[in-house]
Enzyme design. Structure first.
Site, PDB file in Angstrom:
ATOM      1  N   ASN A  23       0.934  -1.624   0.036  1.00 39.49           N
ATOM      2  CA  ASN A  23       0.321   0.082   0.048  1.00 39.49           C
ATOM      3  C   ASN A  23       0.746   1.570   0.217  1.00 39.49           C
ATOM      4  O   ASN A  23       0.364   2.116  -0.105  1.00 39.49           O
ATOM      5  CB  ASN A  23      -0.957   0.045   1.264  1.00 39.49           C
ATOM      6  CG  ASN A  23      -2.146  -1.382   1.062  1.00 39.49           C
ATOM      7  OD1 ASN A  23      -2.360  -1.739   0.053  1.00 39.49           O
ATOM      8  ND2 ASN A  23      -3.091  -1.385   2.475  1.00 39.49           N
ATOM      9  N   CYS A 116      -9.767  -5.386  -5.185  1.00 37.06           N
ATOM     10  CA  CYS A 116     -10.889  -6.347  -3.960  1.00 37.06           C
ATOM     11  C   CYS A 116     -12.525  -6.343  -4.316  1.00 37.06           C
ATOM     12  O   CYS A 116     -12.642  -5.318  -4.111  1.00 37.06           O
ATOM     13  CB  CYS A 116     -10.047  -6.706  -2.945  1.00 37.06           C
ATOM     14  SG  CYS A 116      -8.485  -7.510  -2.594  1.00 37.06           S
ATOM     15  N   ARG A 121     -17.147   0.721  -4.005  1.00 39.35           N
ATOM     16  CA  ARG A 121     -15.917   0.897  -3.589  1.00 39.35           C
ATOM     17  C   ARG A 121     -16.045   2.648  -4.530  1.00 39.35           C
ATOM     18  O   ARG A 121     -14.682   2.520  -5.620  1.00 39.35           O
ATOM     19  CB  ARG A 121     -14.383   0.522  -4.082  1.00 39.35           C
ATOM     20  CG  ARG A 121     -14.270  -0.542  -2.596  1.00 39.35           C
ATOM     21  CD  ARG A 121     -12.811  -1.605  -2.855  1.00 39.35           C
ATOM     22  NE  ARG A 121     -12.151  -0.275  -2.350  1.00 39.35           N
ATOM     23  CZ  ARG A 121     -10.690  -1.746  -2.480  1.00 39.35           C
ATOM     24  NH1 ARG A 121     -10.452  -2.693  -2.878  1.00 39.35           N
ATOM     25  NH2 ARG A 121      -9.839  -0.971  -1.994  1.00 39.35           N
ATOM     26  N   ASP A 306      -8.032  -3.855   7.453  1.00 40.78           N
ATOM     27  CA  ASP A 306      -7.080  -5.386   6.649  1.00 40.78           C
ATOM     28  C   ASP A 306      -6.927  -6.267   7.610  1.00 40.78           C
ATOM     29  O   ASP A 306      -7.094  -7.591   6.908  1.00 40.78           O
ATOM     30  CB  ASP A 306      -6.135  -5.151   5.295  1.00 40.78           C
ATOM     31  CG  ASP A 306      -6.047  -3.756   4.751  1.00 40.78           C
ATOM     32  OD1 ASP A 306      -6.085  -4.340   3.617  1.00 40.78           O
ATOM     33  OD2 ASP A 306      -6.815  -2.893   5.282  1.00 40.78           O
TER      34      ASP A 306
HETATM   35  C1  UD1 Z   1      -6.869   1.237   0.985  1.00 37.99           C
HETATM   36  C2  UD1 Z   1      -5.900   0.423   1.489  1.00 37.99           C
HETATM   37  C3  UD1 Z   1      -6.883  -0.557   1.543  1.00 37.99           C
HETATM   38  C4  UD1 Z   1      -6.983  -0.403   3.093  1.00 37.99           C
HETATM   39  C5  UD1 Z   1      -8.266   0.870   3.390  1.00 37.99           C
HETATM   40  C6  UD1 Z   1      -8.832   1.212   4.373  1.00 37.99           C
HETATM   41  C7  UD1 Z   1      -3.933   0.460  -0.828  1.00 37.99           C
HETATM   42  C8  UD1 Z   1      -3.519   0.230  -2.046  1.00 37.99           C
HETATM   43  N1  UD1 Z   1      -5.513  -0.368  -0.029  1.00 37.99           N
HETATM   44  O1  UD1 Z   1      -8.085   1.234   0.268  1.00 37.99           O
HETATM   45  O2  UD1 Z   1      -5.605  -1.867   2.082  1.00 37.99           O
HETATM   46  O3  UD1 Z   1      -8.401  -1.619   3.201  1.00 37.99           O
HETATM   47  O4  UD1 Z   1      -7.176   1.746   2.251  1.00 37.99           O
HETATM   48  O5  UD1 Z   1      -7.826   1.207   5.387  1.00 37.99           O
HETATM   49  O6  UD1 Z   1      -4.327   1.797   0.332  1.00 37.99           O
HETATM   50  N2  UD1 Z   1     -14.553   5.785   0.040  1.00 37.99           N
HETATM   51  C9  UD1 Z   1     -15.833   6.375  -0.341  1.00 37.99           C
HETATM   52  N3  UD1 Z   1     -15.513   7.459  -1.805  1.00 37.99           N
HETATM   53  C10 UD1 Z   1     -14.288   7.613  -2.182  1.00 37.99           C
HETATM   54  C11 UD1 Z   1     -13.372   6.465  -1.279  1.00 37.99           C
HETATM   55  C12 UD1 Z   1     -13.249   5.679  -0.521  1.00 37.99           C
HETATM   56  O7  UD1 Z   1     -16.516   6.396   0.051  1.00 37.99           O
HETATM   57  O8  UD1 Z   1     -13.980   8.620  -2.857  1.00 37.99           O
HETATM   58  C13 UD1 Z   1     -15.638   5.140   0.793  1.00 37.99           C
HETATM   59  C14 UD1 Z   1     -14.144   3.607   0.713  1.00 37.99           C
HETATM   60  O9  UD1 Z   1     -15.779   2.675   0.200  1.00 37.99           O
HETATM   61  C15 UD1 Z   1     -14.320   2.581   1.843  1.00 37.99           C
HETATM   62  C16 UD1 Z   1     -14.026   3.871   2.622  1.00 37.99           C
HETATM   63  O10 UD1 Z   1     -14.169   4.741   1.915  1.00 37.99           O
HETATM   64  O11 UD1 Z   1     -15.850   2.320   2.548  1.00 37.99           O
HETATM   65  C17 UD1 Z   1     -12.452   3.342   2.321  1.00 37.99           C
HETATM   66  O12 UD1 Z   1     -11.658   4.017   1.007  1.00 37.99           O
HETATM   67  P1  UD1 Z   1     -10.157   3.825   0.973  1.00 37.99           P
HETATM   68  O13 UD1 Z   1      -9.746   4.052   3.033  1.00 37.99           O
HETATM   69  O14 UD1 Z   1     -10.550   4.938   0.233  1.00 37.99           O
HETATM   70  O15 UD1 Z   1      -9.826   3.020   0.705  1.00 37.99           O
HETATM   71  P2  UD1 Z   1      -8.585   2.702  -0.685  1.00 37.99           P
HETATM   72  O16 UD1 Z   1      -7.372   3.386  -0.812  1.00 37.99           O
HETATM   73  O17 UD1 Z   1      -9.714   1.820  -1.165  1.00 37.99           O
END
Ligand code: UD1
Length: 429
Positions: A23, A116, A121, A306
């Site tokens: 990450n 995943c 998301r 995670d």
């Molecule tokens: C990253 C990590 C992943 C981890 C997650 C939360 C990487 C490559 N992956 O994923 O392993 O599980 O952080 O710690 O770093 N959301 C929205 N709108 C957005 C973006 C996110 O609603 O524009 C929501 C998502 O649906 C989810 C939550 O926010 O419910 C967390 O997502 P986010 O923190 O963005 O996770 P990732 O960056 O995808």
């Protein structure tokens, strides 16, 4: 079809050095597109998501080549404005290329990212932030077209949820934008701080990363050589396996702070965890764990989403009941039905996984449906009596170089039923 074969029921003993964090390296590779100079990333892990990133970089005209453990990149020519659909679908982290493409190519055409299957998301916070910085975003079906006719400018932007990915997208955009950006409500994960350190090593001016307020002054970035931080999720994978199987494990290259919530929970469950110095941790477990009652995942510094399935795997044979509530994703516990095939006694309702510990698990044929859920199945298989076969290995390979080799080094009886295609690429590293 490739499978991981495990003969479970053996304690784990030995020493492991933690690899570089998936990450961290994924957003850093995308951020390298912001500069025209050469960038060298040390200790680049041989992960499927890194391979996918290299293909994506090549498609944008920024080839990355391996030199042993190093990845060398150069984006001195024109940067492409389109990411091929299969590369967007292959991983969620493809979205990290949106901001660098806007900066370098002035526009970006891509489809919504895959990754995943943890539930919906969305990327709305990424897009809202970029729009506030001057980007125009048009979505047609699952196609996204963005441009920035007057370039990107600094902004004060509040993230209504501390999304890791959105914080990283906006940090990258802001590092190359005109003027100053202030992000509030930002994610505080160690990987955010690592991206800031990388941008600063490239001449960026990012302060406050690791807190919820990050200030970024835009400017021209130059190249650098950089070593990303170690993988705190891999460390927690090994700790949960050691806790469940019993044994003695020494982990090296693992800063304690990011794994503190897991260390506290495993101690509560009956393991002995000792922080030996700034980046070494020892775990001793007799494999007889006590359940943890009710607990929740949360945003950093809380117990990581995670790590939820990993801890759940260790709790399947703990005395008593553990109730684990997931608060970030809607489908984190897809692995629960596979745990049940191994004789686990559990109940998964929405985001709440209730586990009543059983005296022993039995080996079974199970299928990984996502990365951490797959690693959790490996942990359960290591603790189970008899043979397990785990398919869906392609998910696990996204985030673990070779999970069989890793646990084999600790004395586990684990192997593969077929040679993965990647084997040839990884040979001679
Ligand atoms: C990253 C990590 C992943 C981890 C997650 C939360 C990487 C490559 N992956 O994923 O392993 O599980 O952080 O710690 O770093 N959301 C929205 N709108 C957005 C973006 C996110 O609603 O524009 C929501 C998502 O649906 C989810 C939550 O926010 O419910 C967390 O997502 P986010 O923190 O963005 O996770 P990732 O960056 O995808």
């Amino acid at each position: 079809m490739e499978e991981i074969l495990v003969h479970g029921g053996r304690p784990l003993f030995g020493k492991l050095e933690m690899p570089t964090a998936k990450n961290s390296i994924l957003p850093i590779l995308a951020a390298a597109v912001l500069t025209r100079d050469a960038v060298c990333i040390h200790r680049a892990p041989f992960l499927q998501d890194v391979e996918t990133s290299m293909q994506l970089l090549a498609a944008l005209g920024c080839p990355a080549v391996r030199a042993g453990q190093d990845l060398l990149l150069s984006c001195d020519g024109p940067v492409g404005d389109t990411v091929p659909r299969p590369l967007m679908a292959a991983m969620r982290s493809s979205i990290y290329y949106l901001a660098p493409m806007l900066v370098r190519a002035g526009r970006a055409r891509l489809s919504f990212p895959g990754g995943c299957r943890l539930g919906a998301r969305p990327i709305d916070i990424h897009l809202e932030g970029l729009t506030a910085m001057g980007a125009r975003v048009t979505a047609r079906g699952d196609l996204l077209e963005c441009d920035a006719p007057h370039g990107l400018h600094g902004v004060r932007f509040h993230l209504r949820f501390p999304s890791v990915g959105a914080t990283e997208t906006l940090m990258m955009a802001a590092a190359a934008a005109r003027g100053e950006t202030v992000l509030t409500g930002a994610a505080r994960e160690p990987e955010i701080r690592d991206l800031a350190n990388f941008l600063n090593a490239c001449g960026g001016r990012v302060t406050g990363a690791g807190s919820s307020k990050i200030v970024i002054r835009g400017g021209r970035l130059h190249g650098c050589a950089y070593t990303p931080i170690p993988d705190r999720i891999t460390a927690q994978t090994v700790l949960c396996a050691g806790a469940a199987c019993g044994g003695e494990i020494l982990l090296e290259r693992v800063p304690f702070e990011p794994i503190r919530p897991m260390a506290r929970l495993l101690t509560q469950a009956g393991c002995r965890l000792r922080r030996l110095d700034h980046d070494r941790v020892e775990l001793v477990s007799d494999g007889r764990l006590t359940a943890l009652g009710t607990l929740s995942t949360g945003v950093y510094p809380a117990f990581a989403t995670d790590a939820g399935p990993l801890l759940a795997a260790a709790m399947l044979t703990a005395r008593g009941t553990t109730r684990l509530r997931e608060t970030i994703f809607t489908n984190r516990f897809g692995c629960a039905k596979e745990f049940a095939r191994m004789g686990a006694d559990l109940d998964c309702r929405g985001n709440l996984l209730s586990i009543r510990g059983v005296p022993a698990l039995r080996g079974a044929r199970v299928e990984a449906g996502d990365l951490r859920g797959g690693a959790a199945l490996v942990i359960a298989a290591l603790a189970a009596q008899g043979e397990s076969r785990i398919s869906g290995v392609e998910y696990i390979r996204r985030g673990y170089e070779d999970i069989g080799e890793m646990f084999g080094a600790l004395g586990a009886a684990i192997g593969r039923s077929a040679q993965p295609e990647r084997e040839t690429t990884a040979a001679g590293r």
